[in-house]
Design an enzyme around this catalytic site. Sequence first.
Site, short mmCIF file in Angstrom:
data_model
loop_
_atom_site.label_atom_id
_atom_site.label_comp_id
_atom_site.label_asym_id
_atom_site.label_seq_id
_atom_site.Cartn_x
_atom_site.Cartn_y
_atom_site.Cartn_z
N ARG A 106 0.84 -1.21 0.00
CA ARG A 106 0.00 0.00 0.00
C ARG A 106 0.88 1.26 0.00
O ARG A 106 0.56 2.23 -0.66
CB ARG A 106 -0.90 0.04 1.24
CG ARG A 106 -1.88 -1.12 1.34
CD ARG A 106 -3.09 -0.91 0.45
NE ARG A 106 -3.97 -2.07 0.48
CZ ARG A 106 -3.93 -3.09 -0.38
NH1 ARG A 106 -3.05 -3.09 -1.38
NH2 ARG A 106 -4.76 -4.11 -0.28
N TYR A 122 -10.81 8.70 -9.57
CA TYR A 122 -11.77 9.68 -9.05
C TYR A 122 -11.44 9.98 -7.60
O TYR A 122 -10.92 9.12 -6.88
CB TYR A 122 -13.22 9.21 -9.18
CG TYR A 122 -13.52 7.84 -8.60
CD1 TYR A 122 -13.31 6.68 -9.33
CD2 TYR A 122 -14.07 7.71 -7.31
CE1 TYR A 122 -13.62 5.43 -8.81
CE2 TYR A 122 -14.39 6.46 -6.79
CZ TYR A 122 -14.15 5.32 -7.54
OH TYR A 122 -14.45 4.09 -7.02
N PRO A 123 -11.72 11.19 -7.18
CA PRO A 123 -11.52 11.51 -5.77
C PRO A 123 -12.79 11.24 -4.97
O PRO A 123 -13.89 11.29 -5.53
CB PRO A 123 -11.20 13.01 -5.81
CG PRO A 123 -11.97 13.52 -6.98
CD PRO A 123 -12.07 12.39 -7.98
N MET A 124 -12.64 10.92 -3.71
CA MET A 124 -13.83 10.73 -2.86
C MET A 124 -13.58 11.19 -1.43
O MET A 124 -12.44 11.28 -0.98
CB MET A 124 -14.28 9.27 -2.86
CG MET A 124 -13.38 8.32 -2.14
SD MET A 124 -14.11 6.66 -2.03
CE MET A 124 -15.33 6.88 -0.75
N LYS A 126 -15.61 11.00 2.68
CA LYS A 126 -16.69 10.42 3.48
C LYS A 126 -17.56 11.58 3.97
O LYS A 126 -17.05 12.64 4.37
CB LYS A 126 -16.11 9.62 4.65
CG LYS A 126 -15.43 8.31 4.20
CD LYS A 126 -16.46 7.25 3.81
CE LYS A 126 -15.85 6.04 3.12
NZ LYS A 126 -15.02 5.22 3.96
N HIS A 149 -16.70 -3.48 3.44
CA HIS A 149 -16.19 -2.93 2.18
C HIS A 149 -15.05 -3.81 1.63
O HIS A 149 -15.05 -4.16 0.45
CB HIS A 149 -15.70 -1.50 2.43
CG HIS A 149 -14.76 -0.97 1.40
ND1 HIS A 149 -15.21 -0.37 0.25
CD2 HIS A 149 -13.42 -0.98 1.33
CE1 HIS A 149 -14.16 -0.02 -0.48
NE2 HIS A 149 -13.06 -0.38 0.15
N GLN A 162 -6.56 -1.80 -6.84
CA GLN A 162 -7.02 -0.48 -6.41
C GLN A 162 -5.92 0.17 -5.60
O GLN A 162 -5.20 -0.49 -4.85
CB GLN A 162 -8.31 -0.58 -5.60
CG GLN A 162 -8.17 -0.71 -4.10
CD GLN A 162 -7.79 -2.13 -3.67
OE1 GLN A 162 -7.48 -2.98 -4.47
NE2 GLN A 162 -7.78 -2.36 -2.37
O1 76R Z 1 -6.02 -2.52 2.27
C1 76R Z 1 -6.79 -3.49 2.19
O2 76R Z 1 -6.95 -4.12 1.11
C2 76R Z 1 -7.59 -3.86 3.39
C3 76R Z 1 -9.07 -3.74 3.17
C4 76R Z 1 -9.43 -2.36 2.58
C5 76R Z 1 -9.35 -1.11 3.18
C6 76R Z 1 -8.86 -0.76 4.58
C7 76R Z 1 -9.96 -2.14 1.24
C8 76R Z 1 -10.16 -3.14 0.31
N1 76R Z 1 -10.20 -0.80 1.07
C9 76R Z 1 -9.84 -0.14 2.23
C10 76R Z 1 -9.90 1.23 2.47
MN1 76R Z 1 -11.09 0.09 -0.53
N2 76R Z 1 -11.89 0.96 -2.17
C11 76R Z 1 -12.41 2.23 -2.22
C12 76R Z 1 -13.06 2.40 -3.49
O3 76R Z 1 -16.26 3.76 -5.29
C13 76R Z 1 -16.37 3.55 -4.06
O4 76R Z 1 -17.50 3.32 -3.53
C14 76R Z 1 -15.17 3.58 -3.17
C15 76R Z 1 -13.84 3.63 -3.90
C16 76R Z 1 -12.90 1.23 -4.21
C17 76R Z 1 -13.41 0.92 -5.60
C18 76R Z 1 -12.16 0.32 -3.36
C19 76R Z 1 -11.81 -0.97 -3.73
N3 76R Z 1 -11.09 1.89 0.44
C20 76R Z 1 -10.49 2.15 1.64
C21 76R Z 1 -10.61 3.56 1.91
C22 76R Z 1 -9.97 4.29 3.07
C23 76R Z 1 -10.94 4.45 4.20
C24 76R Z 1 -10.27 5.03 5.44
O5 76R Z 1 -9.07 4.83 5.68
O6 76R Z 1 -11.04 5.69 6.15
C25 76R Z 1 -11.33 4.13 0.87
C26 76R Z 1 -11.72 5.57 0.68
C27 76R Z 1 -11.62 3.06 -0.03
C28 76R Z 1 -12.33 3.20 -1.21
N4 76R Z 1 -11.01 -1.74 -1.50
C29 76R Z 1 -10.58 -2.95 -1.00
C30 76R Z 1 -11.33 -1.94 -2.85
C31 76R Z 1 -11.10 -3.33 -3.18
C32 76R Z 1 -11.31 -3.92 -4.58
C33 76R Z 1 -10.63 -3.95 -2.03
C34 76R Z 1 -10.26 -5.42 -1.85
C35 76R Z 1 -8.77 -5.52 -2.11
C36 76R Z 1 -8.24 -6.91 -1.92
O7 76R Z 1 -8.31 -7.42 -0.80
O8 76R Z 1 -7.77 -7.45 -2.92
#
Ligand code: 76R
Length: 227
Positions: A106, A122-124, A126, A149, A162
């Site tokens: 990461r 894209y930016p996002m 919460k 998620h 991602q």
């Molecule tokens: O790092 C990790 O893989 C652990 C689990 C995980 C976290 C902590 C994870 C898995 N994400 C995490 C954090 Mn995510 N993610 C997004 C988007 O379009 C949308 O609705 C949201 C945009 C996508 C498409 C995505 C994909 N993730 C986050 C965070 C930070 C939150 C914070 O710290 O407060 C955001 C903003 C975010 C958004 N995420 C995954 C994915 C995918 C595909 C996974 C599974 C990855 C894998 O295990 O292979």
Amino acid sequence: MVPSATPGEGLGVVHLFWSVGPLADATEILAAINRAESHGDQVVVASMLGHKADLCTMALSDDLWRLRALQTELAAAGLDLVDSYVSLTEVSEYAAGVPEEMKQARLYPELPPEGKPAFCFYPMSKRRTVEGNWFTLDFEDRKRLMYEHGASGRAFAGRLVQLITASTGVDDFEWGVTLFAQKPDDLKEVVYTMRFDEASAIYAEFGTFYAGMVAPHDEALAAVGVG
Ligand code: 76R
């Protein structure tokens, strides 16, 4: 010498979205990218679709000055900047327990991933409204939602990479979302699927979406008329 601007951990990231005009010079653009890469920085180049931008250069570096140098040199090579996003790699606070190897991936990702040319950014943020405020939820509730998620994201293992980079304090939203997929419809499917995650359905706000295709630098340039 100006001291380096180096994050305590992780890398600085800048997504630059360019319009290609008649002055764009392929040799100079490639030279600027090669210079960045020779310092150990990573540069992903994508040919973009639609009117928002022709080209995206996504660069990662451990020194923000080198990101600045790349931006300066690409502009000097005749590209016109139409949008940008600044962020930093991070390990999410909800991923504190993941294996060290995953944390390193990461913080120090290796891009672009093999065989995943379909690209979007894209930016996002919460949401922080009275009806739904992510930042007033307890840590345990947020963690549960982020686990949900992560679980829905894991269904896309192998089809998608991602990269969630943090931008609180450095750009207009809280994260930049960069997705690399095997097929363009994987991008659509993952984003659609995640809309149903409570963490996104209730709490996510999105900015502008950009989509294109990652290619070797010279081919990405040729595809947008710089050759
Ligand atoms: O790092 C990790 O893989 C652990 C689990 C995980 C976290 C902590 C994870 C898995 N994400 C995490 C954090 Mn995510 N993610 C997004 C988007 O379009 C949308 O609705 C949201 C945009 C996508 C498409 C995505 C994909 N993730 C986050 C965070 C930070 C939150 C914070 O710290 O407060 C955001 C903003 C975010 C958004 N995420 C995954 C994915 C995918 C595909 C996974 C599974 C990855 C894998 O295990 O292979």
